[in-house]
Design an enzyme around this catalytic site. Structure first.
Site, PDB file in Angstrom:
ATOM      1  N   TYR A  41      -2.920  -1.140  10.297  1.00 20.25           N
ATOM      2  CA  TYR A  41      -2.908  -1.571   8.889  1.00 20.25           C
ATOM      3  C   TYR A  41      -1.607  -1.138   8.217  1.00 20.25           C
ATOM      4  O   TYR A  41      -0.926  -1.951   7.566  1.00 20.25           O
ATOM      5  CB  TYR A  41      -4.117  -0.957   8.180  1.00 20.25           C
ATOM      6  CG  TYR A  41      -4.142  -1.136   6.677  1.00 20.25           C
ATOM      7  CD1 TYR A  41      -4.533  -2.343   6.106  1.00 20.25           C
ATOM      8  CD2 TYR A  41      -3.792  -0.086   5.824  1.00 20.25           C
ATOM      9  CE1 TYR A  41      -4.567  -2.499   4.721  1.00 20.25           C
ATOM     10  CE2 TYR A  41      -3.826  -0.230   4.447  1.00 20.25           C
ATOM     11  CZ  TYR A  41      -4.215  -1.445   3.899  1.00 20.25           C
ATOM     12  OH  TYR A  41      -4.248  -1.597   2.530  1.00 20.25           O
ATOM     13  N   SER A  48       0.867  -1.197   0.000  1.00 15.76           N
ATOM     14  CA  SER A  48       0.000   0.000   0.000  1.00 15.76           C
ATOM     15  C   SER A  48       0.891   1.230   0.000  1.00 15.76           C
ATOM     16  O   SER A  48       2.039   1.166   0.457  1.00 15.76           O
ATOM     17  CB  SER A  48      -0.882   0.014   1.252  1.00 15.76           C
ATOM     18  OG  SER A  48      -1.510   1.276   1.394  1.00 15.76           O
TER      19      SER A  48
HETATM   20  N1  NAP Z   1      -8.725  -0.465  -1.746  1.00 14.05           N
HETATM   21  C1  NAP Z   1      -7.679   0.294  -1.504  1.00 14.05           C
HETATM   22  O1  NAP Z   1      -7.789   1.531  -1.467  1.00 14.05           O
HETATM   23  C2  NAP Z   1      -6.321  -0.321  -1.313  1.00 14.05           C
HETATM   24  C3  NAP Z   1      -5.210   0.538  -1.286  1.00 14.05           C
HETATM   25  C4  NAP Z   1      -3.941  -0.011  -1.081  1.00 14.05           C
HETATM   26  C5  NAP Z   1      -3.789  -1.375  -0.947  1.00 14.05           C
HETATM   27  N2  NAP Z   1      -4.887  -2.198  -0.982  1.00 14.05           N
HETATM   28  C6  NAP Z   1      -4.662  -3.632  -0.810  1.00 14.05           C
HETATM   29  O2  NAP Z   1      -5.175  -4.317  -1.938  1.00 14.05           O
HETATM   30  C7  NAP Z   1      -5.550  -5.642  -1.553  1.00 14.05           C
HETATM   31  C8  NAP Z   1      -6.969  -5.914  -2.011  1.00 14.05           C
HETATM   32  O3  NAP Z   1      -7.807  -5.006  -1.329  1.00 14.05           O
HETATM   33  P1  NAP Z   1      -9.251  -4.580  -1.877  1.00 14.05           P
HETATM   34  O4  NAP Z   1      -9.274  -3.108  -1.920  1.00 14.05           O
HETATM   35  O5  NAP Z   1      -9.615  -5.370  -3.060  1.00 14.05           O
HETATM   36  O6  NAP Z   1     -10.115  -5.000  -0.606  1.00 14.05           O
HETATM   37  P2  NAP Z   1     -11.504  -5.783  -0.460  1.00 14.05           P
HETATM   38  O7  NAP Z   1     -12.416  -5.399  -1.555  1.00 14.05           O
HETATM   39  O8  NAP Z   1     -11.890  -5.555   0.947  1.00 14.05           O
HETATM   40  O9  NAP Z   1     -11.073  -7.308  -0.689  1.00 14.05           O
HETATM   41  C9  NAP Z   1     -10.224  -7.937   0.223  1.00 14.05           C
HETATM   42  C10 NAP Z   1     -10.049  -9.369  -0.229  1.00 14.05           C
HETATM   43  O10 NAP Z   1      -9.179 -10.024   0.697  1.00 14.05           O
HETATM   44  C11 NAP Z   1      -9.847 -11.207   1.131  1.00 14.05           C
HETATM   45  N3  NAP Z   1      -9.440 -11.665   2.454  1.00 14.05           N
HETATM   46  C12 NAP Z   1      -9.538 -11.036   3.645  1.00 14.05           C
HETATM   47  N4  NAP Z   1      -9.097 -11.825   4.636  1.00 14.05           N
HETATM   48  C13 NAP Z   1      -8.725 -12.993   4.049  1.00 14.05           C
HETATM   49  C14 NAP Z   1      -8.177 -14.210   4.536  1.00 14.05           C
HETATM   50  N5  NAP Z   1      -7.943 -14.408   5.848  1.00 14.05           N
HETATM   51  N6  NAP Z   1      -7.887 -15.194   3.647  1.00 14.05           N
HETATM   52  C15 NAP Z   1      -8.132 -15.028   2.328  1.00 14.05           C
HETATM   53  N7  NAP Z   1      -8.662 -13.906   1.806  1.00 14.05           N
HETATM   54  C16 NAP Z   1      -8.943 -12.898   2.663  1.00 14.05           C
HETATM   55  C17 NAP Z   1     -11.316 -10.853   1.105  1.00 14.05           C
HETATM   56  O11 NAP Z   1     -12.087 -12.029   1.175  1.00 14.05           O
HETATM   57  P3  NAP Z   1     -13.532 -12.078   1.933  1.00 14.05           P
HETATM   58  O12 NAP Z   1     -14.524 -11.593   0.927  1.00 14.05           O
HETATM   59  O13 NAP Z   1     -13.671 -13.512   2.300  1.00 14.05           O
HETATM   60  O14 NAP Z   1     -13.433 -11.169   3.122  1.00 14.05           O
HETATM   61  C18 NAP Z   1     -11.377 -10.133  -0.220  1.00 14.05           C
HETATM   62  O15 NAP Z   1     -11.395 -11.045  -1.279  1.00 14.05           O
HETATM   63  C19 NAP Z   1      -5.376  -5.712  -0.028  1.00 14.05           C
HETATM   64  O16 NAP Z   1      -4.149  -6.301   0.285  1.00 14.05           O
HETATM   65  C20 NAP Z   1      -5.376  -4.237   0.368  1.00 14.05           C
HETATM   66  O17 NAP Z   1      -4.710  -4.026   1.582  1.00 14.05           O
HETATM   67  C21 NAP Z   1      -6.138  -1.699  -1.169  1.00 14.05           C
END
Ligand code: NAP
Length: 240
Positions: free
Chosen positions: A148, A135
């Site tokens: 986080y 991130s």
């Molecule tokens: N969105 C942002 O602004 C942003 C910015 C920087 C970095 N990121 C990073 O990008 C990545 C994806 O985030 P996103 O924005 O797509 O978030 P999201 O929509 O909340 O999706 C998170 C994903 O991670 C899965 N997950 C959570 N806990 C898990 C576990 N114990 N085992 C397996 N899967 C698990 C969730 O599955 P469930 O549906 O089962 O919960 C979901 O598929 C993350 O690493 C996040 O930190 C996001």
């Protein structure tokens, strides 16, 4: 690393950036994509969009035994994308330790486990790549994102150590530093956001170009450039 004819495994693939990565991998010509996640119904629906090329896989990255089985379940993988993540908001003085631990369990220890399980597989398949979705707050934290951001900073640091060891096995290693992306995770963050599809395409382009550090959206590109110039200024800006 080319996406065409790759065999990828994406964690957290049922929604958000992970789902967009699976779709971008298929569009980019990957032979097979293991879509790993906890929500099997959503994964089955995703798999139905590209039968035979998207293989749904039930996986909680905090389940050490399940992760250890990946090598036998996905023996043809040459591209691992550690995407699964959680975000618990909380200030450094008040955030419950259990919430900080949850962020580390998924965001930090999860990718360590999956990488240890699959690095020998990727090496045995002639090499490939590992991608960690960190991130932009890996580089500089904010009070409300304390636990986080710490887990993502740890992930970035661990990756720096990992890069040399993976290189010796012909495995490229990439850290990705997204800014705000329009997913469930960022729903409560009132900022301009980039679409997950756009971010997924930029991540894969960075992998193909061999960029070690990938800033996949306009906000992260701008903060990354500012951080390279003056990291203290970015720290102060984020803290405020
Ligand atoms: N969105 C942002 O602004 C942003 C910015 C920087 C970095 N990121 C990073 O990008 C990545 C994806 O985030 P996103 O924005 O797509 O978030 P999201 O929509 O909340 O999706 C998170 C994903 O991670 C899965 N997950 C959570 N806990 C898990 C576990 N114990 N085992 C397996 N899967 C698990 C969730 O599955 P469930 O549906 O089962 O919960 C979901 O598929 C993350 O690493 C996040 O930190 C996001």
């Amino acid at each position: 690393m080319q996406i065409t004819q790759s065999v990828a495994l994406v964690t957290g693939a049922n929604r958000g950036i992970g789902r967009a990565l699976v779709e971008a991998l298929v569009a980019g010509g990957a032979t097979k994509v293991y879509a790993a996640g906890r929500d099997r119904t959503a994964l089955d629906a995703l798999a139905a969009s590209a039968p035979g090329r998207i293989v749904p896989l039930t996986l909680d990255v905090t389940d050490a035994d399940a992760v250890a089985r990946l090598a036998s379940i996905a023996p043809d993988v040459n591209l691992l994308i550690n995407n699964a993540g959680v975000l618990d908001f909380g200030s450094p003085l008040d955030m419950p330790i259990a919430a900080i631990e949850r962020n580390f369990a998924v965001n930090f220890y999860g990718p360590i486990r999956t990488t240890r399980a699959l690095a020998p597989v990727i090496a045995g398949n002639g090499g490939g790549a590992v991608v960690n979705i960190a991130s932009i707050v890996s580089l500089a934290s904010m009070p409300s994102l304390s636990g986080y951001a710490a887990s993502k900073a740890a992930l970035w640091s661990f990756g720096q150590a990992l890069r040399a060891e993976l290189a010796a096995k012909a495995i490229a290693f990439h850290s990705v530093f997204p800014g705000p992306v329009d997913t469930d995770m960022a729903a409560e963050i009132p900022m301009q956001k980039t679409s997950p599809a756009e971010v997924a395409r930029a991540i894969l382009a960075g992998v193909v170009e061999g960029r070690e550090d990938i800033f996949p959206d306009p906000m992260s590109a701008s903060v990354g450039a500012a951080w390279a110039q003056d990291h203290k200024a970015v720290e102060k800006q984020f803290a405020a």
